[in-house]
Design an enzyme around this catalytic site. Sequence first.
Site, PDB file in Angstrom:
ATOM      1  N   SER A  76       2.435  35.958  21.707  1.00 29.81           N
ATOM      2  CA  SER A  76       1.354  36.718  21.324  1.00 29.81           C
ATOM      3  C   SER A  76       0.373  36.074  21.795  1.00 29.81           C
ATOM      4  O   SER A  76       0.286  34.798  22.506  1.00 29.81           O
ATOM      5  CB  SER A  76       1.207  36.825  19.804  1.00 29.81           C
ATOM      6  OG  SER A  76      -0.279  37.105  19.422  1.00 29.81           O
TER       7      SER A  76
ATOM      8  N   TYR B  73       1.253  31.936  11.334  1.00 29.86           N
ATOM      9  CA  TYR B  73       1.929  32.886  12.432  1.00 29.86           C
ATOM     10  C   TYR B  73       1.611  32.410  13.825  1.00 29.86           C
ATOM     11  O   TYR B  73       2.692  32.440  14.744  1.00 29.86           O
ATOM     12  CB  TYR B  73       1.194  34.245  12.503  1.00 29.86           C
ATOM     13  CG  TYR B  73       1.419  35.274  13.398  1.00 29.86           C
ATOM     14  CD1 TYR B  73       2.719  35.803  13.443  1.00 29.86           C
ATOM     15  CD2 TYR B  73       0.658  35.690  14.466  1.00 29.86           C
ATOM     16  CE1 TYR B  73       3.173  36.947  14.284  1.00 29.86           C
ATOM     17  CE2 TYR B  73       1.178  36.436  15.325  1.00 29.86           C
ATOM     18  CZ  TYR B  73       2.261  37.191  15.285  1.00 29.86           C
ATOM     19  OH  TYR B  73       2.561  38.045  16.314  1.00 29.86           O
TER      20      TYR B  73
END
Length: 250
Positions: free
Chosen positions: A142, A155
């Site tokens: 990401s 995360y």
Amino acid sequence: MTGLAGKVVVVVGASAGIGAEASRVLAADRASLMLVARTKEPLAALTDELTSAGHDVAFTTGDVADPASVAAFVDATVARFGRLDGAFNNAAIGQGGRLDQVSEEDFDRVMAVNVKGTWLCLREEVRVMERQGSGSIITMSSIGGLRGSSGMGAYQATKHAVIGLTRTAAHDFGPLGIRVNAIAPGPTESPMLDELRRTIPGGVEARIAATPLRKAGTGAEIGATASFLLSDRSSHLSGVVLPVDGGFLA
């Protein structure tokens, strides 16, 4: 060197969002697919959709946090198609909250799925690809694995770790003929993005406003990138972390 005709690809985390949309792209590019996720019903529906359109697609359930389950779905892929040429390791869960306010249980859970799960997938996929002497594996990081921001620390820690796994895997497995690359999406329309809209009010909109293309990405756009990385068109790319973010990190 075009398309994915003749290649067998396992798509992990295929039941919804990016995984489902990417599966549609990979099938259209003529890959034979094994779709994997924890829940049977959406996998069965997507498989019916793709096979009805003439594509070679099967599915099996699996949990990336369970070593036996990962070995089983990789073996099921080989049993069904005879080989494994590519893998799109897309399974992940989100975890919002300030770092000191994330529970130990939630921290362990997101690490188990996003980091250990990625490692388990790599291990089992390489077990098959090493025998073949070739393969292309994609991990999902990401833009949160390339920079920090508030409210998603657990995360983001996992997505930084995925990049470390990817770069190390490129070194470890390159001599075996296996390429390993990561995709790092920016905000991409998906159930996870919808959850972020609820948990971090205004956060998604702020990221999109800071994106030069002024829009969120789509699962199909991630799928097109995955198709390139899985194909022979990217035959000299390994260890790459490719942002697909509308210019956000530019």
